[in-house]
Design an enzyme around this catalytic site. Structure first.
Site, short mmCIF file in Angstrom:
data_model
loop_
_atom_site.label_atom_id
_atom_site.label_comp_id
_atom_site.label_asym_id
_atom_site.label_seq_id
_atom_site.Cartn_x
_atom_site.Cartn_y
_atom_site.Cartn_z
N LYS A 1 -8.81 18.42 -50.87
CA LYS A 1 -8.84 18.64 -49.43
C LYS A 1 -7.46 18.67 -48.78
O LYS A 1 -6.58 17.89 -49.13
CB LYS A 1 -9.65 17.53 -48.74
CG LYS A 1 -11.13 17.57 -49.00
CD LYS A 1 -11.82 18.82 -48.45
CE LYS A 1 -11.91 18.82 -46.95
NZ LYS A 1 -12.86 17.82 -46.46
N ASN B 1 -6.76 18.82 -44.73
CA ASN B 1 -7.51 18.91 -43.47
C ASN B 1 -6.62 19.20 -42.25
O ASN B 1 -5.52 18.67 -42.16
CB ASN B 1 -8.27 17.59 -43.23
CG ASN B 1 -9.28 17.32 -44.33
OD1 ASN B 1 -9.87 18.24 -44.87
ND2 ASN B 1 -9.45 16.05 -44.67
N GLU C 1 -7.67 19.05 -34.90
CA GLU C 1 -8.94 18.32 -34.71
C GLU C 1 -8.76 17.18 -33.70
O GLU C 1 -9.60 16.96 -32.83
CB GLU C 1 -9.43 17.74 -36.03
CG GLU C 1 -10.03 18.79 -36.95
CD GLU C 1 -10.44 18.19 -38.28
OE1 GLU C 1 -11.62 18.31 -38.63
OE2 GLU C 1 -9.60 17.61 -38.98
N HIS D 1 -18.68 37.00 -29.42
CA HIS D 1 -19.83 36.30 -30.02
C HIS D 1 -19.53 35.86 -31.44
O HIS D 1 -20.43 35.77 -32.27
CB HIS D 1 -21.10 37.17 -30.02
CG HIS D 1 -21.36 37.87 -28.73
ND1 HIS D 1 -22.16 37.33 -27.73
CD2 HIS D 1 -20.90 39.05 -28.23
CE1 HIS D 1 -22.19 38.17 -26.70
NE2 HIS D 1 -21.42 39.21 -26.98
N ASN E 1 0.82 -1.22 0.00
CA ASN E 1 0.00 0.00 0.00
C ASN E 1 0.85 1.27 0.00
O ASN E 1 0.59 2.20 -0.75
CB ASN E 1 -0.95 -0.01 1.19
CG ASN E 1 -1.90 -1.19 1.14
OD1 ASN E 1 -1.99 -1.86 0.10
ND2 ASN E 1 -2.59 -1.47 2.23
N GLN F 1 -6.65 0.59 -7.27
CA GLN F 1 -5.89 0.04 -8.40
C GLN F 1 -6.35 0.63 -9.74
O GLN F 1 -5.61 0.68 -10.69
CB GLN F 1 -6.03 -1.49 -8.41
CG GLN F 1 -5.29 -2.18 -9.52
CD GLN F 1 -5.18 -3.68 -9.26
OE1 GLN F 1 -4.59 -4.09 -8.27
NE2 GLN F 1 -5.75 -4.49 -10.11
N1 ARG Z 1 -1.96 -3.33 -7.53
C1 ARG Z 1 -2.29 -2.67 -6.33
C2 ARG Z 1 -2.76 -1.24 -6.63
O1 ARG Z 1 -2.54 -0.79 -7.67
C3 ARG Z 1 -1.10 -2.62 -5.42
C4 ARG Z 1 -1.44 -2.55 -3.96
C5 ARG Z 1 -2.13 -3.79 -3.58
N2 ARG Z 1 -2.34 -3.85 -2.16
C6 ARG Z 1 -3.09 -4.80 -1.63
N3 ARG Z 1 -3.20 -4.83 -0.36
N4 ARG Z 1 -3.68 -5.72 -2.35
O2 ARG Z 1 -3.35 -0.59 -5.81
#
Ligand code: ARG
Length: 479
Positions: free
Chosen positions: A285, A287, A292, A158, A112, A324
């Site tokens: 043409k 373009n 675009e 405008h 995390n 994720q």
């Molecule tokens: N692939 C996960 C993400 O992008 C990584 C972290 C995953 N953490 C977990 N406790 N499963 O967030």
């Protein structure tokens, strides 16, 4: 690589192949590999230095991580989707290479705070590179302004002829937009530039880690404050996406003007062949595809911003797997906005303005009607409302007669008001009109010249700052 899950201890059943496929992120978070390696090296150095793992192990891990980095770069490492994500792929390869000691790398961290760090490192680069590209574009716009100090065209409100302006002034309006875009990215950079690693899964870590050491290793001036916020915070991704959405909005406006201006009806500008494409059926043409497509791509960048905001809405603390979903939106935004900036700057360099067509357009359409009203106010002390009324009647008369304001002499003007003096017709020229707008921010040549100078200075200063930051980052660990 063997398919044993690093989290397999509490599981007796195998993961369904369908679930493996559904939950994997390796197909896209592989883009984070160089950042994951860098962050892991900083982390394992810290573990060794703090005595959390043996120094010898730390050195072996670092060496192996560098090798893995090279393997991935060379495309020599098959990233097994059963490994779930880039973090576990790299760890699995590490253990494969150096044995159980490789398993010590994940001490005092969690995926995390690891993924938060990888994304932060990625985004830090992205912000600086986007700033660099934006600077190039800005320079191209200001360069065009510098070359078009004498070109007058109708300014529009405008989409109707309003008042004459210098082309340089018109172009510098976009410089202002890009300068604000830069300010936004710089501000976002401050918040990206804080180290998440050390937050652990959500509560911090019991090991005697040194987060500031890791921060220094990775070139971060600060560490994040609250571990729970750290693993769930995606504000900086949203800030970047929002800044990117505004960049795209500005590019789409400039695109729209180039598209309109390059129609035969306007004929104000020609985009070089190199930046246009033709039609498969209509031989005549040419373009304006680049503007675009840029206009079109604006939609997907807005979409990415909305996706991220919605992803985060009502998400409880702390890490949730929903997060994720942030990466593909972020990656797509970075790729899209950078691709647009990259093509736009040289396309601007290819433009040929049709000064005669602009000048001719500025001569029609009663562009200096306001100046005539201002004359009555300034010379005769007439209330502006009354002056507006008098000139309105003059315009109506000209329109009916099929003539222009320039065709009127003093006698003709006096039929509408005796307040018109001998010098009244002088204020009707577009040059006089432009020159009279000397207030701060106005289109008078002296003001515009000063604005070009200030813009060039600002661009050079920014370029230096971005260069300095990039150097600082490159001087810190690189995998
Ligand atoms: N692939 C996960 C993400 O992008 C990584 C972290 C995953 N953490 C977990 N406790 N499963 O967030």
């Amino acid at each position: 690589m063997k398919n044993k899950k690093p989290w397999g201890g509490r599981f007796s059943g195998a993961t369904s192949a369908l679930v493996e496929q559904f939950t994997e992120s390796i197909s896209f978070d592989r883009a984070l590999a160089p950042y994951d390696i860098r962050a892991s090296i900083a982390h394992c150095r810290m573990l060794g230095r703090q005595g959390i793992i043996a120094l010898r192990d730390a050195r072996r891990i670092e060496r192996a991580l560098r090798e893995i980095g090279r393997e991935i770069e060379a495309g020599a490492l098959a990233l097994d989707p059963r490994c779930e994500d880039i973090h576990m792929c790299i760890e699995a390869r590490l253990i494969e290479k150096i044995g159980p000691a490789g398993g010590k790398l994940h001490t005092a961290r969690s995926r995390n705070d690891q993924v938060a760090t990888d994304v932060s490192l990625f985004l830090r680069d992205a912000v600086l590179n986007t700033l660099g590209l934006l600077g190039e574009l800005d320079r191209a716009i200001v360069g065009l302004a510098g070359e078009n100090m004498d070109t007058v065209l109708p300014g529009f409100t405008h989409m109707q002829h309003a008042q004459p302006v210098l082309l340089a002034h018109h172009l510098l309006a976009y410089h202002e937009m890009f300068a604000r875009d830069c300010e936004r990215l710089e501000s976002c950079y401050v918040r990206v530039n804080r180290l998440p690693l050390g937050a652990g899964a959500l509560a911090g870590t019991p090991y005697p880690v040194d987060r500031r050491y890791v921060a220094r290793q990775l070139g971060y001036p600060a560490v994040t404050a609250n571990s729970m916020d750290t693993v769930s915070d995606r504000d900086h991704l949203i800030e970047f996406s929002s800044a990117a959405a505004l960049i795209m909005m500005h590019l789409s406006r400039l695109s729209e003007e180039l598209i309109i201006w390059s129609t035969p009806e306007f004929n104000f500008v020609a985009i070089a062949d190199a930046f246009c494409t033709g039609s498969s059926i209509m031989p005549q043409k040419k373009n304006p595809d680049v503007p675009e497509i840029v206009r079109g791509k604006t939609g997907r960048v807005y979409g990415n911003l909305m996706a991220l905001l919605t992803l985060m809405k009502a998400l409880p603390l702390a890490y949730n797997r929903d997060l994720q979903e942030d990466k593909e939106r972020l990656f797509d935004t970075v790729t899209t906005v950078q691709a647009c900036l990259r093509v736009f700057a040289p396309m601007l360099g290819s433009l040929r303005f049709n000064r005669d067509a602009m000048r001719a357009a500025a001569a029609g359409g009663f562009l200096t009607a306001t100046d005539l009203a201002d004359y009555l106010v300034a010379r005769q002390g007439m209330p502006f409302r009354s002056a507006h009324e008098v000139v309105g009647r003059i315009v109506a008369h000209c329109e009916k007669a099929g003539t222009n304001l320039f065709d009127l002499d003093r006698r003709a003007l006096q039929k509408f008001s005796s307040a018109f003096g001998a010098d009244a017709t002088a204020c009707l020229s577009v040059e006089a009109s432009v020159a009279s707008r000397r207030c701060e921010g106005g289109t008078a040549p002296a003001r515009v010249r000063a604005a070009v100078r200030a813009a060039l200075k600002q661009i050079a200063r920014r370029r230096q700052t971005v260069g300095r930051e990039l150097k600082k980052i490159n001087a810190s660990i690189n995998g």
